[in-house]
Scaffold this motif. Sequence first.
Motif, mmCIF file in Angstrom:
data_model
loop_
_atom_site.group_PDB
_atom_site.id
_atom_site.type_symbol
_atom_site.label_atom_id
_atom_site.label_comp_id
_atom_site.label_asym_id
_atom_site.label_seq_id
_atom_site.Cartn_x
_atom_site.Cartn_y
_atom_site.Cartn_z
ATOM 1 N N HIS A 299 0.828 -1.214 0.000
ATOM 2 C CA HIS A 299 0.000 0.000 0.000
ATOM 3 C C HIS A 299 0.863 1.266 0.000
ATOM 4 C CE1 HIS A 299 -3.451 -2.624 0.755
ATOM 5 N NE2 HIS A 299 -4.215 -1.568 0.517
ATOM 6 N N ALA A 300 1.947 1.253 0.773
ATOM 7 C CA ALA A 300 2.824 2.433 0.828
ATOM 8 C C ALA A 300 3.425 2.699 -0.544
ATOM 9 C CB ALA A 300 3.918 2.227 1.876
ATOM 10 N N GLU A 301 3.864 1.661 -1.214
ATOM 11 C CA GLU A 301 4.438 1.829 -2.568
ATOM 12 C C GLU A 301 3.364 2.307 -3.545
ATOM 13 O OE1 GLU A 301 6.556 -1.443 -4.282
ATOM 14 O OE2 GLU A 301 7.954 -1.617 -2.618
ATOM 15 N N PHE A 302 2.182 1.744 -3.421
ATOM 16 C CA PHE A 302 1.095 2.046 -4.352
ATOM 17 C C PHE A 302 0.689 3.536 -4.268
ATOM 18 C CE2 PHE A 302 -3.587 2.054 -5.202
ATOM 19 C CZ PHE A 302 -3.551 1.664 -6.536
ATOM 20 N N PHE A 303 0.568 4.053 -3.048
ATOM 21 C CA PHE A 303 0.145 5.448 -2.881
ATOM 22 C C PHE A 303 1.311 6.425 -3.019
ATOM 23 C CE2 PHE A 303 -3.194 3.434 -0.014
ATOM 24 C CZ PHE A 303 -4.222 3.581 -0.918
ATOM 25 N N GLY A 304 2.456 6.079 -2.517
ATOM 26 C CA GLY A 304 3.607 6.989 -2.542
ATOM 27 C C GLY A 304 3.547 8.013 -1.439
ATOM 28 N N ASP A 305 2.442 8.746 -1.392
ATOM 29 C CA ASP A 305 2.274 9.764 -0.353
ATOM 30 C C ASP A 305 0.781 10.057 -0.179
ATOM 31 O OD1 ASP A 305 1.579 11.268 -2.566
ATOM 32 O OD2 ASP A 305 3.481 12.348 -2.654
ATOM 33 N N ALA A 306 0.485 11.027 0.705
ATOM 34 C CA ALA A 306 -0.925 11.326 0.998
ATOM 35 C C ALA A 306 -1.657 11.800 -0.255
ATOM 36 C CB ALA A 306 -1.010 12.382 2.108
ATOM 37 N N ASP A 307 -0.963 12.548 -1.092
ATOM 38 C CA ASP A 307 -1.610 13.008 -2.323
ATOM 39 C C ASP A 307 -1.952 11.846 -3.242
ATOM 40 O OD1 ASP A 307 -2.168 15.637 -2.129
ATOM 41 O OD2 ASP A 307 -0.150 16.291 -2.726
ATOM 42 N N GLY A 308 -1.162 10.790 -3.150
ATOM 43 C CA GLY A 308 -1.470 9.590 -3.931
ATOM 44 C C GLY A 308 -2.829 9.015 -3.548
ATOM 45 N N VAL A 309 -3.138 9.072 -2.256
ATOM 46 C CA VAL A 309 -4.446 8.587 -1.793
ATOM 47 C C VAL A 309 -5.542 9.506 -2.330
ATOM 48 C CG1 VAL A 309 -5.871 8.077 0.224
ATOM 49 C CG2 VAL A 309 -3.409 7.611 0.294
ATOM 50 N N ARG A 310 -5.302 10.795 -2.219
ATOM 51 C CA ARG A 310 -6.323 11.764 -2.670
ATOM 52 C C ARG A 310 -6.589 11.591 -4.161
ATOM 53 N NH1 ARG A 310 -2.832 15.344 0.527
ATOM 54 N NH2 ARG A 310 -3.741 15.537 2.602
ATOM 55 N N ARG A 311 -5.510 11.429 -4.919
ATOM 56 C CA ARG A 311 -5.647 11.235 -6.373
ATOM 57 C C ARG A 311 -6.448 9.978 -6.688
ATOM 58 N NH1 ARG A 311 -0.508 12.783 -6.969
ATOM 59 N NH2 ARG A 311 0.252 10.642 -6.827
ATOM 60 N N HIS A 312 -6.094 8.932 -5.988
ATOM 61 C CA HIS A 312 -6.744 7.637 -6.198
ATOM 62 C C HIS A 312 -8.252 7.741 -5.934
ATOM 63 C CE1 HIS A 312 -6.841 3.244 -6.314
ATOM 64 N NE2 HIS A 312 -7.560 3.261 -5.212
ATOM 65 N N MET A 313 -8.615 8.493 -4.911
ATOM 66 C CA MET A 313 -10.034 8.617 -4.563
ATOM 67 C C MET A 313 -10.830 9.345 -5.643
ATOM 68 S SD MET A 313 -10.215 6.812 -2.000
ATOM 69 C CE MET A 313 -11.972 6.957 -1.709
ATOM 70 N N ARG A 314 -10.135 10.182 -6.423
ATOM 71 C CA ARG A 314 -10.864 10.853 -7.521
ATOM 72 C C ARG A 314 -11.277 9.825 -8.570
ATOM 73 N NH1 ARG A 314 -6.485 14.996 -6.972
ATOM 74 N NH2 ARG A 314 -7.172 15.965 -5.041
ATOM 75 N N GLY A 315 -10.471 8.788 -8.714
ATOM 76 C CA GLY A 315 -10.848 7.698 -9.627
ATOM 77 C C GLY A 315 -12.123 7.007 -9.176
ATOM 78 N N HIS A 316 -12.239 6.796 -7.871
ATOM 79 C CA HIS A 316 -13.481 6.206 -7.331
ATOM 80 C C HIS A 316 -14.657 7.134 -7.600
ATOM 81 C CE1 HIS A 316 -12.101 2.635 -5.150
ATOM 82 N NE2 HIS A 316 -11.026 3.319 -4.807
ATOM 83 N N ARG A 317 -14.421 8.417 -7.340
ATOM 84 C CA ARG A 317 -15.505 9.382 -7.521
ATOM 85 C C ARG A 317 -16.033 9.338 -8.951
ATOM 86 N NH1 ARG A 317 -13.788 15.279 -6.233
ATOM 87 N NH2 ARG A 317 -12.701 15.087 -8.191
ATOM 88 N N ASP A 318 -15.119 9.269 -9.912
ATOM 89 C CA ASP A 318 -15.553 9.273 -11.313
ATOM 90 C C ASP A 318 -16.441 8.068 -11.626
ATOM 91 O OD1 ASP A 318 -14.139 11.546 -11.601
ATOM 92 O OD2 ASP A 318 -12.418 10.635 -12.617
ATOM 93 N N ILE A 319 -16.196 6.971 -10.934
ATOM 94 C CA ILE A 319 -16.997 5.763 -11.193
ATOM 95 C C ILE A 319 -18.343 5.824 -10.478
ATOM 96 C CG2 ILE A 319 -17.117 3.262 -10.819
ATOM 97 C CD1 ILE A 319 -14.003 3.255 -11.081
ATOM 98 N N ILE A 320 -18.345 6.272 -9.220
ATOM 99 C CA ILE A 320 -19.598 6.125 -8.460
ATOM 100 C C ILE A 320 -20.492 7.362 -8.459
ATOM 101 C CG2 ILE A 320 -18.689 4.266 -7.018
ATOM 102 C CD1 ILE A 320 -18.429 6.218 -4.710
ATOM 103 N N ALA A 321 -19.914 8.553 -8.720
ATOM 104 C CA ALA A 321 -20.766 9.753 -8.688
ATOM 105 C C ALA A 321 -21.936 9.644 -9.674
ATOM 106 C CB ALA A 321 -19.942 11.013 -8.945
ATOM 107 N N PRO A 322 -21.731 9.118 -10.902
ATOM 108 C CA PRO A 322 -22.888 9.006 -11.809
ATOM 109 C C PRO A 322 -23.984 8.081 -11.264
ATOM 110 C CG PRO A 322 -20.821 8.767 -13.025
ATOM 111 C CD PRO A 322 -20.476 8.747 -11.567
ATOM 112 N N LYS A 323 -23.607 7.078 -10.501
ATOM 113 C CA LYS A 323 -24.621 6.183 -9.923
ATOM 114 C C LYS A 323 -25.455 6.927 -8.879
ATOM 115 C CE LYS A 323 -21.771 2.048 -10.541
ATOM 116 N NZ LYS A 323 -21.183 0.857 -9.917
ATOM 117 N N PHE A 324 -24.772 7.724 -8.069
ATOM 118 C CA PHE A 324 -25.506 8.511 -7.066
ATOM 119 C C PHE A 324 -26.407 9.544 -7.754
ATOM 120 C CE2 PHE A 324 -24.235 7.403 -2.763
ATOM 121 C CZ PHE A 324 -23.181 6.527 -2.999
ATOM 122 N N ALA A 325 -25.914 10.124 -8.857
ATOM 123 C CA ALA A 325 -26.729 11.109 -9.590
ATOM 124 C C ALA A 325 -27.982 10.428 -10.152
ATOM 125 C CB ALA A 325 -25.899 11.724 -10.709
#
Length: 426
Positions: A299-325
């Motif tokens: 997990h540490a390698e995958f994220f790199g840093d805290a911004d890596g987590v934030r960036r990754h979460m935008r990918g989730h948002r792009d997938i699920i936000a249309p479902k919520f809409a």
Amino acid sequence: MSNAQPLTELSADEIAAFRQVQQTAYETLKASGLKLDLTRGKPSAQQLDLSNDLLKLPTSYVDEAGVDTRNYGGLQGIAKLREIFAELLWVEPEQIVAGGNSSLTMMRDTLYYLTLFGGVDSPRPWSQDEKVRFITPVPGYDRHHTLLQSLGIEMVSVPMTPQGPDADAVAALVADDPTIKGIWVVPTYSNPAGAVCSQEVAAQLASMPTAAPDFKIFWDNAYAFHHLTQDEAKSADILSLASAAGHPNRPIIFASTSKITFAGAGVGFLAGSVEQVKWYLGHLANGSIGPDKINQLRHAEFFGDADGVRRHMRGHRDIIAPKFAEVQRILREGLGGKGIATWTDPIGGYFVSLDVLPGTATRVVQLAKDAGIALTPAGASYPYGTDPEDTNIRLAPTFPVPEEVTAAMEGVVTCVLLAAAEKLAG
Ligand code: PLP
């Protein structure tokens, strides 16, 4: 009848006619042979795919600090991953534990330790008190409730507001009742209400006088980074607020990557004062020689840093936000203005909380089930599985594919309308 006319304003004849129309719509729905599921607050396969690179990691088994992650040891978790999540959760690296794959297990262990041994500021183990009670904001997360119930800890409910638990109600309860030992708070995008605990509510919970000297806030930040819009809510810094108020050991923070990477193979976190972390690790050490550090390194390698987590979460948002809409569109078009339902429009998290006409939630869930649409049982978000108003239904749109979300929600609307018509027809 206009589409927006409240059903409650219809005459008896109009209701009878409306009920007939809904009955026909329901029979059509039933005949369509659906097999859909809106119960599961799980990431979809497409979301899980975002983390598939984890399967190729780690590239080395030695972490940045030179620790051989294959071996025993390192009970607190590897430094790099703790650093990343310390920044995200606004604590210091020495105040956080990276554990196994479930934060719920860490919550359970914490509650067990409190019960068996007492906390850092407990006069005695909780099990030696005649009665122990916990405040549960409702609607809330069913597993919190079942965990408390399993230990015989009584639940006292307070309403969840859009700003978090009703803090005045909480403060009034804890002020002179020493049997109330804690509260469970899901501060960011709560399950299922999507509420975000405001700074003011957090400050009040952190500073309120409590009759129990060892009162705990279980700050379950399971959805801390799970934004659905650009409006990214920031969780209140509960630890600093509590420390400033003279209660550094009151909050225990939990989080995990379950809905960031792999729900079944993520990393759970516990954070709190240094003293609290020591207390937790002291008890944990009796049953563990260390966590799965290879998964932590991955997990540490995958994220790199805290911004890596934030960036990754935008990918989730792009997938699920249309479902919520889509859920919002269908609820709005199907139930808007009818005076028989209200629902949340969350800016994060995993759920939409639907309140139907009081006394009809169980009926809606049954109708949906008979039509092949699985909904979370009515009452599931309340202690002991009982919603006193029989009004709340938790909708979880992340797991199904978009077409299934549409079909399931259209079916839900039909069931809500029919149940309301039946109720109003008397
Ligand atoms: N806390 C809340 C509020 C949740 O909704 C969930 C999962 O649905 C969990 C905790 C479970 O977390 P974990 O997978 O880290 O055990």
